[in-house]
Design a protein around this motif. Structure first.
Motif, mmCIF file in Angstrom:
data_model
loop_
_atom_site.group_PDB
_atom_site.id
_atom_site.type_symbol
_atom_site.label_atom_id
_atom_site.label_comp_id
_atom_site.label_asym_id
_atom_site.label_seq_id
_atom_site.Cartn_x
_atom_site.Cartn_y
_atom_site.Cartn_z
ATOM 1 N N LEU A 150 0.805 -1.216 0.000
ATOM 2 C CA LEU A 150 0.000 0.000 0.000
ATOM 3 C C LEU A 150 0.844 1.275 0.000
ATOM 4 N N GLN A 190 2.959 4.200 -1.164
ATOM 5 C CA GLN A 190 3.097 4.846 -2.471
ATOM 6 C C GLN A 190 4.501 4.714 -3.046
ATOM 7 N N ARG A 234 5.297 -1.110 -6.227
ATOM 8 C CA ARG A 234 4.652 -0.082 -7.058
ATOM 9 C C ARG A 234 5.627 0.434 -8.118
ATOM 10 N N GLU A 246 -6.253 -0.184 -7.378
ATOM 11 C CA GLU A 246 -5.950 0.053 -5.971
ATOM 12 C C GLU A 246 -6.779 -0.871 -5.075
ATOM 13 N N GLY A 295 -6.159 -0.840 -1.456
ATOM 14 C CA GLY A 295 -5.977 -0.400 -0.080
ATOM 15 C C GLY A 295 -7.244 0.007 0.647
ATOM 16 N N ASP A 296 -8.270 0.401 -0.089
ATOM 17 C CA ASP A 296 -9.509 0.837 0.549
ATOM 18 C C ASP A 296 -10.584 -0.239 0.582
ATOM 19 N N CYS A 303 -3.187 -7.093 2.474
ATOM 20 C CA CYS A 303 -4.053 -6.381 1.528
ATOM 21 C C CYS A 303 -4.287 -7.206 0.266
#
Length: 189
Positions: free
Chosen positions: A11, A13, A18, A38, A40-41, A90
Motif C-alpha cells: 500500500l 506509495q 509499485r 488500488e 488499499g480501501d 491487503c
C-alpha cells in the motif's frame, strides 16, 4: 483493446512493488490498457456481506467495483513483496473479495502473472508460492517458467524510480511478453 489489471501487494506509495508496476506498464503492447487497481480501501472480507440472509451487512460498493473491474479484465498481473514469509494482508484480502459470490467468481479463467520481490536475496519466493496456492483454487491460467523473483529489489532502481539494471529490464520484458501471449491465447478460446 485488451485490459490488464495490476494488483500491487504493497500500500505504500513509494514501495518497490509499485515502482516495479510503473516500470512494467510501458512494456505491454500499445493496444493494451494496463492499470494499477488500488486495493488499499477494500474493507476486510466478511462473508456476511455476500450472505443474502444477512440484511444488516449491505455489500460494500468497493467490493462490487473491484469484482467488476477484475471480471472486465483480460488478465491480472500481481506484483508483490513478501511479508513475513507470506502474502501481504491487503493482497490476500483482494483475492478473497474476488472469490465471491461462489456462482460468479471474478478470478475464474483469468490469465495471471506474478512478479515478486524482496529487499533480501530470496526475491519474495514465499509470497509468490503462497499466492500461487491461493490462485490455484480458481483455475487461473498462469505464466510458467521462468518465474520472476527479484531479490535485493532496492538495487534495481535509480533515484527517479526507474529500473536501472539492463538484464532485469530484459528479463521483465520477456516475462511480460509471455504473459501477453497467454492473454492472447486465452482470448481466442
Amino acid at each position: 483493446m485488451k485490459k490488464i489489471s495490476i494488483l500491487v501487494g504493497s500500500l505504500r506509495q513509494g514501495s518497490y512493488a509499485r515502482k516495479i508496476a510503473k516500470n512494467v506498464i510501458p512494456m505491454f503492447p500499445k493496444d493494451y490498457d494496463v492499470q494499477i487497481v488500488e486495493i488499499g480501501d477494500l474493507p476486510l472480507y466478511n462473508f456476511d456481506y455476500d450472505d443474502p440472509e444477512m440484511s444488516d451487512f449491505p455489500l460494500p460498493q468497493a467490493y462490487t467495483e473491484f469484482r467488476e473491474t477484475i471480471k472486465a479484465s483480460d488478465g491480472v498481473l500481481f506484483i508483490t513483496p513478501e511479508n513475513n514469509r507470506s502474502i501481504p494482508a491487503c493482497l490476500k484480502n483482494a483475492v478473497d473479495i474476488g472469490s465471491k459470490p461462489n456462482a460468479d467468481v471474478a478470478w475464474t479463467n483469468k490469465p495471471n502473472g506474478i512478479i515478486s520481490h524482496s529487499v533480501g536475496k530470496m526475491g519474495g519466493y514465499s509470497s509468490q508460492k503462497n499466492l500461487r496456492l491461493a490462485l490455484s483454487y480458481f483455475d487461473m491460467p498462469s505464466v510458467g517458467q521462468p518465474e520472476v523473483f527479484l531479490g535485493n529489489s532496492p538495487t534495481y532502481f535509480d533515484e527517479n524510480g526507474k529500473l536501472n539494471a539492463e538484464r532485469t529490464i530484459d528479463f521483465l520484458q520477456s516475462y511480460i511478453n509471455r504473459f501477453v501471449k497467454l492473454v492472447e491465447e486465452k482470448s481466442k478460446v
